[in-house]
Write an enzyme that holds these catalytic residues in place. Structure first.
Site, PDB file in Angstrom:
ATOM      1  N   HIS A  73       0.799  -1.210   0.000  1.00 32.97           N
ATOM      2  CA  HIS A  73       0.000   0.000   0.000  1.00 32.97           C
ATOM      3  C   HIS A  73       0.844   1.278   0.000  1.00 32.97           C
ATOM      4  O   HIS A  73       0.341   2.364  -0.295  1.00 32.97           O
ATOM      5  CB  HIS A  73      -0.947   0.012   1.207  1.00 32.97           C
ATOM      6  CG  HIS A  73      -2.209  -0.756   0.976  1.00 32.97           C
ATOM      7  ND1 HIS A  73      -2.308  -2.103   1.242  1.00 32.97           N
ATOM      8  CD2 HIS A  73      -3.411  -0.376   0.485  1.00 32.97           C
ATOM      9  CE1 HIS A  73      -3.532  -2.512   0.925  1.00 32.97           C
ATOM     10  NE2 HIS A  73      -4.217  -1.498   0.465  1.00 32.97           N
ATOM     11  N   ASP A 118      -0.291  -8.392   1.246  1.00 35.17           N
ATOM     12  CA  ASP A 118       0.151  -6.995   1.232  1.00 35.17           C
ATOM     13  C   ASP A 118       1.545  -6.878   1.851  1.00 35.17           C
ATOM     14  O   ASP A 118       1.714  -6.435   2.978  1.00 35.17           O
ATOM     15  CB  ASP A 118      -0.848  -6.119   1.996  1.00 35.17           C
ATOM     16  CG  ASP A 118      -0.591  -4.641   1.772  1.00 35.17           C
ATOM     17  OD1 ASP A 118       0.361  -4.307   1.039  1.00 35.17           O
ATOM     18  OD2 ASP A 118      -1.332  -3.816   2.332  1.00 35.17           O
ATOM     19  N   SER A 223       0.962   2.604   7.205  1.00 35.06           N
ATOM     20  CA  SER A 223       1.273   1.446   6.374  1.00 35.06           C
ATOM     21  C   SER A 223       2.767   1.155   6.422  1.00 35.06           C
ATOM     22  O   SER A 223       3.598   2.056   6.377  1.00 35.06           O
ATOM     23  CB  SER A 223       0.847   1.702   4.929  1.00 35.06           C
ATOM     24  OG  SER A 223      -0.549   1.702   4.813  1.00 35.06           O
TER      25      SER A 223
END
Length: 303
Positions: A73, A118, A223
């Protein structure tokens, strides 16, 4: 090449390591006088700021002389490595630290726009030398996972939300947040409203859930932050944060499990090794509760 006083099985060794005096997951906390105020330094020496066109974009962690672990991200704006650089060896974003260019961004091949897979790696153009302010965090192998109820720390520079306020505040100093690992099934029950038609669960095997315990929420802009747990005086990055929830909604946080991606990381970085076992186990809840309270109180007067 083992560090004196440590079981070799607890330590991640890097084949490229040239200095025997440094090992992963170790801290060298000291105090510095900044504008007449005492501040901590070296508490989280693996913490890295990812800069996009010179501005802080994400948090990440140093795992190797030339590699940084983070979340996909972080690269929503661009996937061109020339747009990014990293800064490390700092407690505050305004400090002069070690700045390095990024030569390659490696994104997990199974990542889509959803929550799963992710995880990403950054390869640095130049190799990093270890120092009291710059050291790698340890990584777990697939079998080493935080047990339910374990108390760990989330670290990052992103926006935070006080438990008594709903207004996000930018964090220019490195912040730490205590979290407790909870059962993934509890997460699935809480996030049922996000299930697609016919879907039985949202939380997959590569995810871990945790609840906020003290201080600030890891709400926005965090993130890539590392969630670390201490095992036998060694800090291990068990989780990678991609910031899904916020305490103002009283939701549990969903994070990427680092141990799930051991083989993938090994494929990208051939000379990195992982923690193989946790010895006597994670520190007791009673001890950690006292430790967290002491560190939290100590951090308040530093702000």
């Amino acid at each position: 090449m083992a560090l004196a006083g440590h079981d070799p099985d607890h330590i991640v060794y890097l084949a490229s390591c040239c200095c025997p005096s440094w090992a992963c997951g170790q801290t060298n906390i000291s105090c510095e006088n900044v504008k007449g105020k005492l501040v901590e330094a070296g508490k989280w020496p693996w913490q890295v700021s990812i800069l996009f066109l010179g501005a802080n974009n994400c948090s990440s962690s140093l795992i190797h002389h030339q590699w940084v672990l983070t979340a996909v991200h972080c690269f929503q704006r661009s996937k061109d490595p020339r747009s990014y650089s990293v800064k490390m060896g700092i407690q505050r974003l305004s400090e002069n630290g070690t700045d390095l260019s990024v030569t390659c961004i490696v994104i997990h091949e199974d990542f889509t726009s959803l929550m799963s897979q992710d995880i990403a790696l950054l390869k640095l153009r130049d190799s990093v030398s270890w120092s009291p302010l710059i050291q790698p965090v340890c990584l777990p192998n697939p079998k080493l996972k935080p047990s339910l109820g374990s108390m760990c720390w989330m670290i990052g520079w992103g926006q935070t939300i006080s438990l008594s306020s709903e207004t996000p505040q930018p964090s220019y100093s490195l912040k730490e947040v205590a979290v407790k690992i909870v059962n993934n099934e509890i997460c699935n029950q809480q996030y049922k409203f996000l299930f697609l038609k016919g879907q039985k669960k949202l939380i997959r095997n590569d995810m871990i859930c945790a609840s906020l315990q003290w201080g600030m929420d890891t709400c926005q802009g965090n993130s890539g932050s590392s969630l670390v747990c201490q095992v036998n005086h060694t800090w291990i990055q068990m989780v990678l944060n991609w910031s899904f929830s916020s305490s103002r909604h009283h939701f549990l946080g969903i994070y990427t499990s680092t141990s799930h991606f051991t083989d993938w990381i090994k494929t990208q970085i051939s000379d990195v090794r992982f923690v193989s076992r946790a010895g006597p186990g994670f520190l007791s809840l009673v001890f950690l509760t006292g430790y967290i309270l002491l560190v939290s109180l100590g951090s308040l007067w530093l702000l």
